[in-house]
Design an enzyme around this catalytic site. Structure first.
Site, mmCIF file in Angstrom:
data_model
loop_
_atom_site.group_PDB
_atom_site.id
_atom_site.type_symbol
_atom_site.label_atom_id
_atom_site.label_comp_id
_atom_site.label_asym_id
_atom_site.label_seq_id
_atom_site.Cartn_x
_atom_site.Cartn_y
_atom_site.Cartn_z
ATOM 1 N N SER A 66 0.859 -1.183 0.000
ATOM 2 C CA SER A 66 0.000 0.000 0.000
ATOM 3 C C SER A 66 0.894 1.230 0.000
ATOM 4 C CB SER A 66 -0.891 0.007 1.246
ATOM 5 O OG SER A 66 -1.522 1.258 1.432
ATOM 6 N N TYR A 71 -2.594 -0.774 10.401
ATOM 7 C CA TYR A 71 -2.456 -1.104 8.986
ATOM 8 C C TYR A 71 -1.075 -0.722 8.462
ATOM 9 C CZ TYR A 71 -3.823 -1.473 4.059
ATOM 10 O OH TYR A 71 -3.905 -1.824 2.731
#
Length: 339
Positions: A191, A204
């Site tokens: 990401s 995350y």
């Protein structure tokens, strides 16, 4: 924040990706701007595809984006790892209904070592030629959450890491012998938050930073073995995944507030807490809905004879922000984007 206000119009520009350039089109503005940096890699833009795709098998994990079907149209034999195949739920049913001998679903929970081992045995035994191994592994099994550090429980940190990080490590280690036989590809979906931190996203971010480090180390180790490792770093595509519906955001927030220590609730107050939840709702509704750049990045990493180390399918706003956050002094980048 000044930088956010000034660069927000960039969100309206087409999604940027360094995956594939069309020789018939002129360079995009950012490509022209970065030409001195990219020119040394220019030959890779026109690299040919690997041959005999129809005889190569790929295992994909995570069904929130339709890459099993896209890779199937490329001619690959697809093993789609499904969390709930045994229950006949989730995306496995849709893939099974294709009735294609090149689309094969496999029960696979990346958090269960025994289940991962059974999946390896299943794939190995069903390959047309096990000695040629498995061509590709696409790691995308993942979960997410939100909440500032003081709002997030240790159980939540461990839950997210178990899937996003340790699940990636566990599955990769298990399938590497098959990948090495074919001198194939490992494609790990990270990401943009694996490159830059973000308030209220530490569980995350931690896991995606870990995936980046794991992938880099693996790439160094696998290069002598002929295995290529690529990382795909998507921008904000959260609106088209099933990670955050309005109901899920509310459920996470309510549970988080109820479990907060009294001193934290008292010091921050409900008004501040609700403001942070509202920011998360805005973020989830502002992402790109065109996932084709992500899917094309994965396909390029599996089919090109010279895949990129990193792919950046994201809006220009996020690409620019990532470059500033990762290359400029923190005293400047923090001031621009955080404070």
């Amino acid at each position: 924040m000044l930088a956010t206000k000034l660069s927000r119009p960039l969100l309206n520009l087409p999604v940027k990706t360094l995956t594939v350039k069309n020789p018939g089109n002129s360079f995009r503005p950012v490509q022209r701007f970065c030409f001195p940096l990219l020119s040394s890699c220019g030959s890779r833009s026109y690299a040919s595809e690997v041959d005999q795709i129809g005889s190569r098998a790929v295992l994909t994990l995570g069904l929130d984006l339709p890459w099993p079907k896209h890779l199937h149209t490329k001619g690959f034999i697809i093993y789609a790892g499904c969390l709930q195949k045994n229950k006949g739920e989730g995306g496995s049913k849709d893939l099974d209904n294709m009735n294609s001998d090149r689309m094969r679903t496999v029960q696979l929970n990346v958090c269960d070592s025994k289940e991962v081992d059974r999946a390896v045995e299943h794939v190995n035994s069903s390959l047309e030629d096990p000695e040629k191994g498995l061509w590709g592994l696409v790691n995308n099994a993942g979960i997410s959450t939100f909440g500032e550090v003081e709002f997030t429980s240790m159980d939540t940190y461990m839950e997210v890491a178990e899937v996003n990080l340790w699940g990636t490590v566990r599955t990769t280690k298990a399938f590497l012998p098959l990948i090495r036989r074919s001198k194939g590809r490992v494609v790990n979906i990270s990401s943009m938050m694996g490159r830059m931190g973000s308030p209220a996203r530490s569980p995350y971010c931690i896991t995606k930073f870990g995936v980046e480090a794991f992938s880099d180390c693996l790439r160094y180790e696998m290069q002598p073995q002929g295995v290529m490792v690529s990382i795909v770093e998507p921008g904000n595509f959260i609106a088209v995944t099933n990670l955050y519906s309005p109901e899920r955001i509310k459920a996470i927030a309510d549970k988080m507030w109820d479990e907060l220590p009294e001193i934290v609730r008292k010091d921050y107050g409900r008004k501040y807490f609700d403001e942070q939840v509202s920011k998360m709702e805005t973020y989830c509704n502002s992402g790109s809905t065109d996932t084709s750049p992500v899917i094309e990045s994965v396909a390029h990493a599996l089919t090109s004879t010279a895949p990129y180390t990193r792919y950046h399918p994201m809006d220009y706003y996020w690409w620019l922000r990532m470059q500033i956050m990762t290359h400029m002094p923190a005293a400047i980048s923090d001031r621009l984007y955080v404070y």
